[in-house]
Scaffold this motif. Sequence first.
Motif, PDB file in Angstrom:
ATOM      1  N   LEU B  99    -100.034  -9.092  47.740  1.00 50.84           N
ATOM      2  CA  LEU B  99     -99.011  -9.311  46.701  1.00 50.84           C
ATOM      3  C   LEU B  99     -97.722  -8.562  47.074  1.00 50.84           C
ATOM      4  O   LEU B  99     -96.625  -9.133  47.035  1.00 50.84           O
ATOM      5  CB  LEU B  99     -99.537  -8.830  45.347  1.00 50.84           C
ATOM      6  CG  LEU B  99     -98.598  -9.029  44.163  1.00 50.84           C
ATOM      7  CD1 LEU B  99     -98.490 -10.506  43.828  1.00 50.84           C
ATOM      8  CD2 LEU B  99     -99.086  -8.270  42.943  1.00 50.84           C
ATOM      9  N   LEU B 102     -96.021 -10.151  50.101  1.00 53.09           N
ATOM     10  CA  LEU B 102     -95.350 -11.406  49.743  1.00 53.09           C
ATOM     11  C   LEU B 102     -94.041 -11.110  48.992  1.00 53.09           C
ATOM     12  O   LEU B 102     -92.989 -11.683  49.293  1.00 53.09           O
ATOM     13  CB  LEU B 102     -96.296 -12.245  48.876  1.00 53.09           C
ATOM     14  CG  LEU B 102     -95.864 -13.652  48.535  1.00 53.09           C
ATOM     15  CD1 LEU B 102     -95.770 -14.498  49.791  1.00 53.09           C
ATOM     16  CD2 LEU B 102     -96.838 -14.302  47.573  1.00 53.09           C
ATOM     17  N   TYR B 103     -94.129 -10.169  48.040  1.00 52.15           N
ATOM     18  CA  TYR B 103     -92.949  -9.836  47.239  1.00 52.15           C
ATOM     19  C   TYR B 103     -91.852  -9.228  48.114  1.00 52.15           C
ATOM     20  O   TYR B 103     -90.678  -9.598  47.986  1.00 52.15           O
ATOM     21  CB  TYR B 103     -93.356  -8.868  46.118  1.00 52.15           C
ATOM     22  CG  TYR B 103     -92.215  -8.446  45.225  1.00 52.15           C
ATOM     23  CD1 TYR B 103     -91.345  -9.391  44.688  1.00 52.15           C
ATOM     24  CD2 TYR B 103     -92.016  -7.106  44.908  1.00 52.15           C
ATOM     25  CE1 TYR B 103     -90.303  -9.006  43.874  1.00 52.15           C
ATOM     26  CE2 TYR B 103     -90.982  -6.717  44.090  1.00 52.15           C
ATOM     27  CZ  TYR B 103     -90.121  -7.673  43.581  1.00 52.15           C
ATOM     28  OH  TYR B 103     -89.085  -7.298  42.787  1.00 52.15           O
ATOM     29  N   ILE B 106     -90.150 -11.911  50.140  1.00 50.70           N
ATOM     30  CA  ILE B 106     -89.317 -12.843  49.366  1.00 50.70           C
ATOM     31  C   ILE B 106     -88.073 -12.155  48.797  1.00 50.70           C
ATOM     32  O   ILE B 106     -86.973 -12.692  48.873  1.00 50.70           O
ATOM     33  CB  ILE B 106     -90.154 -13.471  48.220  1.00 50.70           C
ATOM     34  CG1 ILE B 106     -91.236 -14.376  48.793  1.00 50.70           C
ATOM     35  CG2 ILE B 106     -89.283 -14.260  47.271  1.00 50.70           C
ATOM     36  CD1 ILE B 106     -92.232 -14.841  47.765  1.00 50.70           C
ATOM     37  N   ALA B 107     -88.247 -10.966  48.250  1.00 51.23           N
ATOM     38  CA  ALA B 107     -87.123 -10.390  47.490  1.00 51.23           C
ATOM     39  C   ALA B 107     -86.965  -8.882  47.669  1.00 51.23           C
ATOM     40  O   ALA B 107     -86.521  -8.206  46.747  1.00 51.23           O
ATOM     41  CB  ALA B 107     -87.312 -10.720  46.010  1.00 51.23           C
ATOM     42  N   PHE B 110     -83.214  -7.662  47.372  1.00 53.04           N
ATOM     43  CA  PHE B 110     -82.749  -7.773  45.994  1.00 53.04           C
ATOM     44  C   PHE B 110     -83.340  -6.664  45.130  1.00 53.04           C
ATOM     45  O   PHE B 110     -82.638  -6.038  44.344  1.00 53.04           O
ATOM     46  CB  PHE B 110     -83.161  -9.150  45.454  1.00 53.04           C
ATOM     47  CG  PHE B 110     -82.588  -9.467  44.116  1.00 53.04           C
ATOM     48  CD1 PHE B 110     -81.272  -9.877  44.002  1.00 53.04           C
ATOM     49  CD2 PHE B 110     -83.353  -9.358  42.971  1.00 53.04           C
ATOM     50  CE1 PHE B 110     -80.736 -10.178  42.768  1.00 53.04           C
ATOM     51  CE2 PHE B 110     -82.825  -9.651  41.731  1.00 53.04           C
ATOM     52  CZ  PHE B 110     -81.513 -10.060  41.637  1.00 53.04           C
ATOM     53  N   HIS B 111     -84.635  -6.409  45.306  1.00 54.34           N
ATOM     54  CA  HIS B 111     -85.309  -5.372  44.507  1.00 54.34           C
ATOM     55  C   HIS B 111     -84.703  -3.999  44.794  1.00 54.34           C
ATOM     56  O   HIS B 111     -84.465  -3.221  43.864  1.00 54.34           O
ATOM     57  CB  HIS B 111     -86.798  -5.367  44.830  1.00 54.34           C
ATOM     58  CG  HIS B 111     -87.575  -4.356  44.042  1.00 54.34           C
ATOM     59  ND1 HIS B 111     -88.331  -4.704  42.947  1.00 54.34           N
ATOM     60  CD2 HIS B 111     -87.700  -3.015  44.174  1.00 54.34           C
ATOM     61  CE1 HIS B 111     -88.878  -3.616  42.448  1.00 54.34           C
ATOM     62  NE2 HIS B 111     -88.531  -2.583  43.177  1.00 54.34           N
ATOM     63  N   PHE B 114     -81.700  -2.867  42.958  1.00 52.27           N
ATOM     64  CA  PHE B 114     -81.875  -2.462  41.556  1.00 52.27           C
ATOM     65  C   PHE B 114     -82.963  -1.422  41.408  1.00 52.27           C
ATOM     66  O   PHE B 114     -83.611  -1.353  40.379  1.00 52.27           O
ATOM     67  CB  PHE B 114     -82.189  -3.687  40.698  1.00 52.27           C
ATOM     68  CG  PHE B 114     -81.079  -4.656  40.676  1.00 52.27           C
ATOM     69  CD1 PHE B 114     -79.939  -4.407  39.958  1.00 52.27           C
ATOM     70  CD2 PHE B 114     -81.153  -5.808  41.433  1.00 52.27           C
ATOM     71  CE1 PHE B 114     -78.895  -5.296  39.972  1.00 52.27           C
ATOM     72  CE2 PHE B 114     -80.112  -6.701  41.456  1.00 52.27           C
ATOM     73  CZ  PHE B 114     -78.978  -6.444  40.728  1.00 52.27           C
ATOM     74  N   PHE B 116     -84.859   1.742  40.545  1.00 49.95           N
ATOM     75  CA  PHE B 116     -84.647   2.546  39.347  1.00 49.95           C
ATOM     76  C   PHE B 116     -85.083   3.981  39.598  1.00 49.95           C
ATOM     77  O   PHE B 116     -86.219   4.231  40.002  1.00 49.95           O
ATOM     78  CB  PHE B 116     -85.467   1.931  38.208  1.00 49.95           C
ATOM     79  CG  PHE B 116     -85.154   2.493  36.866  1.00 49.95           C
ATOM     80  CD1 PHE B 116     -83.890   2.352  36.317  1.00 49.95           C
ATOM     81  CD2 PHE B 116     -86.123   3.156  36.144  1.00 49.95           C
ATOM     82  CE1 PHE B 116     -83.621   2.851  35.059  1.00 49.95           C
ATOM     83  CE2 PHE B 116     -85.855   3.651  34.889  1.00 49.95           C
ATOM     84  CZ  PHE B 116     -84.592   3.504  34.359  1.00 49.95           C
ATOM     85  N   GLU B 118     -86.387   7.218  38.329  1.00 45.68           N
ATOM     86  CA  GLU B 118     -87.081   7.680  37.111  1.00 45.68           C
ATOM     87  C   GLU B 118     -86.512   9.008  36.600  1.00 45.68           C
ATOM     88  O   GLU B 118     -86.519   9.267  35.405  1.00 45.68           O
ATOM     89  CB  GLU B 118     -88.576   7.862  37.399  1.00 45.68           C
ATOM     90  CG  GLU B 118     -89.299   6.586  37.763  1.00 45.68           C
ATOM     91  CD  GLU B 118     -89.538   5.643  36.609  1.00 45.68           C
ATOM     92  OE1 GLU B 118     -89.296   6.063  35.464  1.00 45.68           O
ATOM     93  OE2 GLU B 118     -89.937   4.499  36.846  1.00 45.68           O
ATOM     94  N   VAL B 195     -94.904  -4.147  44.007  1.00 42.94           N
ATOM     95  CA  VAL B 195     -94.891  -4.667  42.629  1.00 42.94           C
ATOM     96  C   VAL B 195     -95.494  -3.540  41.798  1.00 42.94           C
ATOM     97  O   VAL B 195     -96.704  -3.320  41.809  1.00 42.94           O
ATOM     98  CB  VAL B 195     -95.739  -5.954  42.519  1.00 42.94           C
ATOM     99  CG1 VAL B 195     -95.751  -6.474  41.097  1.00 42.94           C
ATOM    100  CG2 VAL B 195     -95.235  -7.019  43.473  1.00 42.94           C
ATOM    101  N   GLU B 196     -94.623  -2.804  41.118  1.00 43.39           N
ATOM    102  CA  GLU B 196     -95.068  -1.536  40.528  1.00 43.39           C
ATOM    103  C   GLU B 196     -96.220  -1.646  39.531  1.00 43.39           C
ATOM    104  O   GLU B 196     -97.204  -0.900  39.657  1.00 43.39           O
ATOM    105  CB  GLU B 196     -93.879  -0.801  39.914  1.00 43.39           C
ATOM    106  CG  GLU B 196     -93.065  -0.118  40.996  1.00 43.39           C
ATOM    107  CD  GLU B 196     -91.810   0.517  40.469  1.00 43.39           C
ATOM    108  OE1 GLU B 196     -91.881   1.152  39.410  1.00 43.39           O
ATOM    109  OE2 GLU B 196     -90.759   0.371  41.117  1.00 43.39           O
ATOM    110  N   PRO B 197     -96.157  -2.557  38.538  1.00 42.18           N
ATOM    111  CA  PRO B 197     -97.261  -2.567  37.564  1.00 42.18           C
ATOM    112  C   PRO B 197     -98.619  -2.827  38.226  1.00 42.18           C
ATOM    113  O   PRO B 197     -99.586  -2.128  37.923  1.00 42.18           O
ATOM    114  CB  PRO B 197     -96.890  -3.715  36.618  1.00 42.18           C
ATOM    115  CG  PRO B 197     -95.468  -3.983  36.857  1.00 42.18           C
ATOM    116  CD  PRO B 197     -95.145  -3.568  38.233  1.00 42.18           C
ATOM    117  N   ALA B 198     -98.641  -3.810  39.144  1.00 46.98           N
ATOM    118  CA  ALA B 198     -99.919  -4.164  39.781  1.00 46.98           C
ATOM    119  C   ALA B 198    -100.419  -3.025  40.669  1.00 46.98           C
ATOM    120  O   ALA B 198    -101.613  -2.693  40.650  1.00 46.98           O
ATOM    121  CB  ALA B 198     -99.745  -5.432  40.612  1.00 46.98           C
TER     122      ALA B 198
END
Lengths: 110, 463
Positions: B99, B102-103, B106-107, B110-111, B114, B116, B118, B195-198
Amino acid sequence: MILLIIFGLVFICSIIFVIIRLSISCMFWISKNPKDKQHVFKVYFPYYIIIFFGLCLTAIITSKGDSSMICFCTVVYLLALIIWRYIIKQKPRVYRTIKENNELQNPNLP
Amino acid sequence: MKKLLLFIGAFLFSTLFYDKSIGLNLFLFSIITLIVLFVNNKDDFKNKRTLIYSGLYLVTGLAVFFHDSLVAVIANFASFFTLIGLLSENKSSIYVNWLNGLYTTIAGLFHRNFSFNETTQKVEQKKDVDYIHLAKIIIIPTIIVIIFISLYQNGNPLFSGIIDKIDLGFINFQWLLFAGLGYYLFSNIHKPIEVEPATELDLKTGNELAKSTTFSIPKLKKENQLGIILISLLNALIVLFLITDITFILNNEKVRASVFSSQVHSGINALIGSIVIAIVILLYVFRGDINFYKENKTLKRLAFAWIILNIILVLSISVKNSQYIYYFGLTYKRIGVLVYLTLAVTGLVSTLLKIDKIKNIWYLLRLNTKAAFIVLILSSTVNWDYHITNYNFNYAESMDIKYLIELSNNNALLLKEESKLRVFDKKTTWKINNKHRKYVRELEKNSWQELQYDNLKLESKQL
């Protein structure tokens, strides 16, 4: 004829823009905390963009790598990224009450 | 330096892939990707797992060069995503790596724009790039170098000859767009993201099963009784089935083709289903507090016995499948059954470990996805079309030549060799020759980017 083509193109582009904008708005609507843009970005953007990319890739594969379809999908994909960027960078609207507005215009000067 | 590396990567990406089919280029791309990743994530490459996955990525790239098969290409993509995902978080499970990989692909760029922070609770804004300065340092030296090249060209005929030989005709607008795509890809992957939450959820979730707060002994006693009765009956049934099955295997001496075919097809499908259901039943019985119940020893022993009997069942299916392969030749479907059986044994053994060591369902998922990944990588290293053809010609009792002709070009050279040694009817010979001719023509047309191992074979034959 040219006018008709331009009108058609503008119409199609507008519809695509509206669809993408709505799909992104859905991410905010389904979020428990829609005002927290960073939260929505963190939680929903990865899945959104993976699915979006998957759809674009499927369209390209189904069209057997047609160059016009590749161009279309690239533009749509970039448009989606730009809209996300716009939404995230947009400053939150500040709603003021009538009283607050009056105070700003007529401050209590000493 | 790092930006320059991305530009070089983009240039090479377009040179390797623009208007080209897959061949040596995918292996070279794997090397370039590893260089870009190594330069940007040096610390991560001290980790053993990263080195192993990098090795696997290179192996799959080589597999594509040796035999341009779909499995090898899929394995190369899978190992690419796994490696990128591993660099983003090296403690996460393999499916989360996919995951993240793939992320990032793809991006990622872009990620990162942005990302963040903490601690400051602010979006980290990137420093403004001085585009005018960047343009100056690229355009001005380029123009001056071009002017000097044209001056030196007039001064020295040898230098002029060298310059004339440089052919940049392959660069066009589409080539540049492709290079842009390469730049975007390398910009995405050079610093992998997650993908932080996952990933957070995966890191939080351990492999151990925890006792619930509603632990009730009377309830567990009933569950234990039900489990013992159910698994005892299933054990008895499978023992009976195995006795009849082994008798069938030992007594059948070259049964009629149609009978054997239908027996094996329907039998294998049913047995494949039964193994999946067996695992599901065991997972259901040992889903919760029964694992911590003191009197569960009998139930556990019965479960282990059932798993071992299921493994024997898998062995009996593989014997049947091997017999089938021996009599009627090797095909992709029959190899698929063997692959499935390998995965089924892994599933059964991991279920046994799960029950024995009191692990949760995530443990099973982690172990089995890893096993599936390893099977994919291993199967990508084999030139199946070549081995299917070789086996069917030399070891199988009968075979379907039409099937062999319809396989990919990987067996074209072998088919041609075999056609010289054996006698086929005119139509078949024409088909084999036609396939071989087309393949050789295709190989001869290959540019250096599209080179395959068969190109080298062909050249050595011609010498």
